[in-house]
Scaffold this motif. Structure first.
Motif, short mmCIF file in Angstrom:
data_model
loop_
_atom_site.label_atom_id
_atom_site.label_comp_id
_atom_site.label_asym_id
_atom_site.label_seq_id
_atom_site.Cartn_x
_atom_site.Cartn_y
_atom_site.Cartn_z
N ALA A 20 0.83 -1.21 0.00
CA ALA A 20 0.00 0.00 0.00
C ALA A 20 0.87 1.26 0.00
O ALA A 20 0.60 2.20 -0.75
N ALA A 21 1.90 1.27 0.82
CA ALA A 21 2.77 2.45 0.91
C ALA A 21 3.48 2.71 -0.42
O ALA A 21 3.58 3.86 -0.86
N ASN A 22 3.94 1.65 -1.07
CA ASN A 22 4.59 1.82 -2.38
C ASN A 22 3.61 2.31 -3.43
O ASN A 22 3.96 3.14 -4.27
N ALA A 23 2.38 1.82 -3.38
CA ALA A 23 1.37 2.24 -4.35
C ALA A 23 1.02 3.72 -4.17
O ALA A 23 0.73 4.41 -5.14
N HIS A 24 1.06 4.20 -2.94
CA HIS A 24 0.67 5.59 -2.65
C HIS A 24 1.89 6.47 -2.38
O HIS A 24 1.75 7.55 -1.82
N HIS A 25 3.07 6.03 -2.78
CA HIS A 25 4.32 6.75 -2.54
C HIS A 25 4.25 8.17 -3.10
O HIS A 25 3.83 8.39 -4.23
N ASN A 26 4.69 9.13 -2.31
CA ASN A 26 4.74 10.55 -2.70
C ASN A 26 3.38 11.15 -3.04
O ASN A 26 3.31 12.11 -3.79
N VAL A 27 2.30 10.56 -2.53
CA VAL A 27 0.96 11.07 -2.78
C VAL A 27 0.41 11.60 -1.46
O VAL A 27 0.57 10.97 -0.43
N VAL A 28 -0.25 12.75 -1.52
CA VAL A 28 -0.87 13.31 -0.32
C VAL A 28 -2.38 13.29 -0.46
O VAL A 28 -2.92 13.28 -1.57
N ARG A 29 -3.06 13.26 0.69
CA ARG A 29 -4.52 13.30 0.71
C ARG A 29 -5.00 14.63 0.17
O ARG A 29 -4.43 15.69 0.49
N LYS A 30 -6.05 14.59 -0.63
CA LYS A 30 -6.64 15.79 -1.21
C LYS A 30 -6.96 16.80 -0.10
O LYS A 30 -7.58 16.46 0.90
N GLY A 31 -6.52 18.04 -0.29
CA GLY A 31 -6.81 19.11 0.65
C GLY A 31 -5.98 19.08 1.92
O GLY A 31 -6.26 19.83 2.85
N THR A 32 -4.96 18.20 1.98
CA THR A 32 -4.11 18.11 3.17
C THR A 32 -2.66 18.00 2.75
O THR A 32 -2.35 17.94 1.55
N LYS A 33 -1.81 17.93 3.74
CA LYS A 33 -0.39 17.65 3.49
C LYS A 33 -0.03 16.27 4.01
O LYS A 33 1.13 15.88 4.04
N LEU A 34 -1.05 15.49 4.39
CA LEU A 34 -0.83 14.16 4.94
C LEU A 34 -0.52 13.16 3.82
O LEU A 34 -1.17 13.18 2.77
N PRO A 35 0.44 12.27 4.05
CA PRO A 35 0.68 11.22 3.06
C PRO A 35 -0.59 10.38 2.89
O PRO A 35 -1.31 10.12 3.85
N TYR A 36 -0.86 9.94 1.67
CA TYR A 36 -2.09 9.19 1.39
C TYR A 36 -2.19 7.92 2.23
O TYR A 36 -3.28 7.51 2.62
N ILE A 37 -1.05 7.32 2.54
CA ILE A 37 -1.05 6.06 3.28
C ILE A 37 -1.71 6.21 4.65
O ILE A 37 -2.17 5.22 5.24
N VAL A 38 -1.82 7.43 5.16
CA VAL A 38 -2.48 7.65 6.46
C VAL A 38 -3.92 7.14 6.40
O VAL A 38 -4.40 6.51 7.35
N HIS A 39 -4.63 7.40 5.31
CA HIS A 39 -6.03 6.98 5.20
C HIS A 39 -6.18 5.45 5.26
O HIS A 39 -6.94 4.95 6.11
N PRO A 40 -5.48 4.67 4.43
CA PRO A 40 -5.61 3.21 4.55
C PRO A 40 -5.21 2.70 5.93
O PRO A 40 -5.81 1.74 6.45
N MET A 41 -4.22 3.33 6.55
CA MET A 41 -3.80 2.90 7.88
C MET A 41 -4.90 3.20 8.91
O MET A 41 -5.11 2.42 9.84
N GLU A 42 -5.60 4.32 8.75
CA GLU A 42 -6.71 4.64 9.65
C GLU A 42 -7.85 3.63 9.48
O GLU A 42 -8.46 3.21 10.46
#
Length: 127
Positions: A20-42
């Protein structure tokens, strides 16, 4: 006393997190500065805290894996400008068989429930 949480084989969990982290590498959540991987981890944490099976926890962690294909193919995260990312996630996890890379066994019934949940997870209205 809180209930004992189900545990996941740490090797499979680590493998799924890396995937998952590799798939979402260098991607941030829309409207945030959070790495996208935060959402799947949540999502994984919610499922873990609700004592879901290891298979459900890993499927939750990987539910947005279609985002990677969406960006690769269409150069966008916007479903309306490309394709529903939930559908792409089903293609990657079930049609291409990648869920079996992370779970030891899954019943046909559980697979269908997870397939339907991931397919529809971004719909405004459920069928």
């Amino acid at each position: 006393m809180s209930p004992k949480l189900k545990t996941i084989d740490s090797t499979l969990l680590d493998k799924a997190i890396c995937f998952a982290a590799n798939a979402h590498h260098n991607v941030v959540r829309k409207g945030t500065k959070l790495p996208y991987i935060v959402h799947p981890m949540e999502v994984w944490q919610i499922l873990r805290n609700n004592n879901c099976s290891a298979t459900v926890q890993i499927a939750g962690l990987l539910h947005d894996i279609g985002r990677f294909e969406q960006v690769r193919i269409y150069n966008t995260f916007v479903d309306k400008d490309s394709i529903d990312h939930g559908h792409l996630s089903v293609e990657v996890l079930f049609n291409d068989g990648h869920l079996k890379d992370f779970v030891e066994e899954i019943s046909q019934r559980e697979a269908q429930i997870l397939r339907d949940a991931i397919w529809n997870h971004s719909n405004y209205r459920l069928p």
